[in-house]
Structures are given as structure tokens and as C-alpha cells.
Write an enzyme that holds these catalytic residues in place. Structure first.
Site, mmCIF file in Angstrom:
data_model
loop_
_atom_site.group_PDB
_atom_site.id
_atom_site.type_symbol
_atom_site.label_atom_id
_atom_site.label_comp_id
_atom_site.label_asym_id
_atom_site.label_seq_id
_atom_site.Cartn_x
_atom_site.Cartn_y
_atom_site.Cartn_z
ATOM 1 N N GLY A 54 0.997 3.522 3.384
ATOM 2 C CA GLY A 54 2.290 3.481 4.193
ATOM 3 C C GLY A 54 3.559 3.763 3.570
ATOM 4 O O GLY A 54 4.673 3.427 4.249
ATOM 5 N N TRP A 56 4.941 6.887 3.342
ATOM 6 C CA TRP A 56 5.849 7.690 4.351
ATOM 7 C C TRP A 56 6.255 6.979 5.498
ATOM 8 O O TRP A 56 7.340 7.290 6.245
ATOM 9 C CB TRP A 56 5.009 8.918 4.875
ATOM 10 C CG TRP A 56 4.670 10.167 3.705
ATOM 11 C CD1 TRP A 56 4.841 9.848 2.396
ATOM 12 C CD2 TRP A 56 4.899 11.505 4.088
ATOM 13 N NE1 TRP A 56 4.853 11.196 1.762
ATOM 14 C CE2 TRP A 56 4.626 12.164 3.033
ATOM 15 C CE3 TRP A 56 4.451 12.255 5.402
ATOM 16 C CZ2 TRP A 56 4.411 13.519 2.733
ATOM 17 C CZ3 TRP A 56 4.159 13.492 5.181
ATOM 18 C CH2 TRP A 56 4.029 14.281 4.038
ATOM 19 N N ASP A 74 -4.521 6.096 10.098
ATOM 20 C CA ASP A 74 -5.469 6.611 8.934
ATOM 21 C C ASP A 74 -6.651 5.921 9.125
ATOM 22 O O ASP A 74 -7.068 5.135 9.881
ATOM 23 C CB ASP A 74 -4.920 5.618 7.576
ATOM 24 C CG ASP A 74 -5.196 6.525 6.360
ATOM 25 O OD1 ASP A 74 -4.408 7.320 5.920
ATOM 26 O OD2 ASP A 74 -6.672 6.364 5.969
ATOM 27 N N ASP A 92 -10.228 8.230 12.710
ATOM 28 C CA ASP A 92 -10.159 9.570 12.088
ATOM 29 C C ASP A 92 -9.463 10.693 13.123
ATOM 30 O O ASP A 92 -9.895 10.822 14.088
ATOM 31 C CB ASP A 92 -11.567 10.067 12.052
ATOM 32 C CG ASP A 92 -12.033 11.329 11.352
ATOM 33 O OD1 ASP A 92 -11.098 12.132 11.457
ATOM 34 O OD2 ASP A 92 -13.269 11.577 11.124
ATOM 35 N N ASP A 115 -0.022 13.831 5.596
ATOM 36 C CA ASP A 115 0.143 13.797 4.133
ATOM 37 C C ASP A 115 -1.437 13.670 3.843
ATOM 38 O O ASP A 115 -1.836 13.244 2.649
ATOM 39 C CB ASP A 115 1.133 12.652 3.299
ATOM 40 C CG ASP A 115 0.928 12.802 2.128
ATOM 41 O OD1 ASP A 115 1.072 14.016 1.488
ATOM 42 O OD2 ASP A 115 1.239 11.770 1.257
ATOM 43 N N LYS A 155 0.734 18.626 4.580
ATOM 44 C CA LYS A 155 0.216 18.791 3.325
ATOM 45 C C LYS A 155 -0.918 19.783 3.326
ATOM 46 O O LYS A 155 -1.828 19.565 3.916
ATOM 47 C CB LYS A 155 -0.207 17.560 2.228
ATOM 48 C CG LYS A 155 -0.591 17.846 0.996
ATOM 49 C CD LYS A 155 -0.562 16.632 0.194
ATOM 50 C CE LYS A 155 -1.846 15.731 0.711
ATOM 51 N NZ LYS A 155 -1.672 14.300 0.001
#
Ligand SMILES: C[S@@+](CC[C@H](N)C(=O)[O-])C[C@H]1O[C@@H](n2cnc3c(N)ncnc32)[C@H](O)[C@@H]1O
Length: 206
Positions: A54, A56, A74, A92, A115, A155
Site C-alpha cells: 500500500g 503507492w 492486489d 487477480d 507496480d 512497471k
């Protein structure tokens, strides 16, 4: 950069995160990226993919303030941040049902950030391909929920598919960039790709 220096830098961000009560060192990557690319502003609605634990989300909440909104997604449970305008979803995001839940929850948003990292196998190619898969799912979600001119940050682990993925981002956004923030470890395989100004066909009117 020497190994000694890299270790010192990691330790520096680790201690800084502890001191400043961020849940991850990654928080500083987002701060640095946002300072440079102005992706998230006060009042923005943001989806954060691969958001646990958490860090970000904390930074995003600071940026959007009380006028904005943050949804963190997440595979892992994310401990609540304690703000009315920050919510979490366990799931997911490569899975259709989770994507539908995201859409139902947020409608349209100003930024999608990810990320997300795959479980690291240690085999460069495998980790790279898994990371690209996550990036493609993140981009697909972005194209479904971003408003016209919205922003995207993702990312990606470096490797042979990066150029193709970068092109996909370029096709969808007015401006695309690759970057590596200072807080990202020098030797790590990760870079960040930014898309600014989602080019959504005007007639749909997002
Ligand atoms: C590096 S961590 C994110 C750190 C976070 N940005 C922070 O500042 O706290 C990567 C996360 O991606 C998540 N992840 C990987 N694949 C995922 C998927 N398919 N769906 C949802 N989350 C995923 C992992 O569970 C992990 O928590």
C-alpha cells in the site's frame, strides 16, 4: 554504481520509509515519477494495480487529497488505509471477473498505475515475460477505464518484449516515456513506462 553504494541507497530508502511511515520503499519511486511526469493531481480518481502493501496508495492519497479517490487491487489483502475515499479489492487483475469489479467500482478514472511484479523465478526471460503479461493486462484495463487524456504508469522488467509493449503504449497515448526513478535499485531489471494523455475516440465522450 558500486555494490556498496547500491546497498547504502537501498538502506537509505528503507529507513526513510520506516521513519516516514510508508508501507514500502516503492513509495519514493512514485513520488519521484510524479514529480517528473505530473501523472496524478489533486481530485484525481486513480486505480492502483498490484498495490499491496500500500505504499503507492499512501502516496496517491496524499496527491489526490480528500477530493480524489483511490482503488488498490492486489492478490494479497491490503490493510485499510483509514480514509473514506480509499478502497481495496482482493483479486487477480488478469482475471475477467476482477476487471469487471474494477469497472463497476470506479466507472472512469484519471489515472491507472501498476507496480505489479510477478513471483520472481530468477530466470530472466521467464520473469520478463510474466511481467509483460501483467503490463498488457494493466494497459487493457487502462483502455477500458481511463477518461479521455487520462494517464498511465506501469512497471516492466526489461527484456526483448519491452519495445513492442512500449509501442502499444505509444499508440494509445499522446506521450510515452521510459524511465527509471532514482529510488529504483540501479541493478534491478525494472523500468517504468509512462503514457500521458489517453487518446480515446471523442465520439464516445468519456
Ligand atoms: C512490488 S509489489 C507492489 C508494491 C506497492 N506499489 C507499494 O508501494 O506498496 C507488487 C505486487 O503485485 C501484486 N501482483 C502480482 N500479480 C498480480 C495480479 N495478477 N493481480 C493482482 N496483484 C498482483 C503482488 O501480489 C505484489 O503485492
Amino acid at each position: 554504481m558500486t555494490r556498496w553504494y547500491k546497498d547504502k541507497k537501498n538502506e537509505y530508502y528503507y529507513k526513510k520509509a520506516k521513519r516516514e511511515r510508508y508501507r514500502s520503499r516503492a513509495a519514493y519511486k512514485l513520488k519521484q515519477l510524479n514529480r517528473k511526469f505530473d501523472l496524478i493531481r489533486r481530485g484525481y480518481k486513480v486505480v492502483d494495480l498490484g498495490a499491496a502493501p500500500g505504499g503507492w496508495m499512501q502516496v496517491t492519497r496524499e496527491l489526490v487529497a480528500k477530493e480524489g479517490f483511490v482503488l488498490g487491487v492486489d492478490l494479497e489483502e491490503i490493510e485499510e488505509l483509514g480514509f473514506d475515499n480509499v478502497i481495496t479489492l482482493k483479486g487477480d487483475f488478469t482475471n475477467k471477473e476482477t476487471v469487471q469489479k474494477i469497472i463497476d467500482t470506479v466507472g472512469y478514472v484519471d489515472a491507472v498505475i501498476s507496480d505489479a511484479s510477478p513471483n520472481i523465478s530468477g530466470v530472466w526471460d521467464i520473469d520478463h515475460y510474466r511481467s509483460v503479461e501483467l503490463c498488457r493486462s494493466a494497459l487493457e484495463i487502462a483502455t477500458m477505464v481511463l477518461r479521455n487524456r487520462g494517464n498511465f504508469l506501469v512497471k516492466i522488467f526489461q527484456g526483448r518484449e519491452v519495445d513492442d509493449f512500449f509501442k502499444e503504449v505509444k499508440d494509445n497515448f499522446t506521450l510515452a516515456k521510459r524511465t527509471k526513478p532514482k529510488a529504483s535499485r540501479g541493478k534491478s531489471a525494472e523500468i517504468y513506462i509512462i503514457g500521458k494523455g489517453f487518446k480515446y475516440p471523442k465520439e464516445v465522450g468519456r
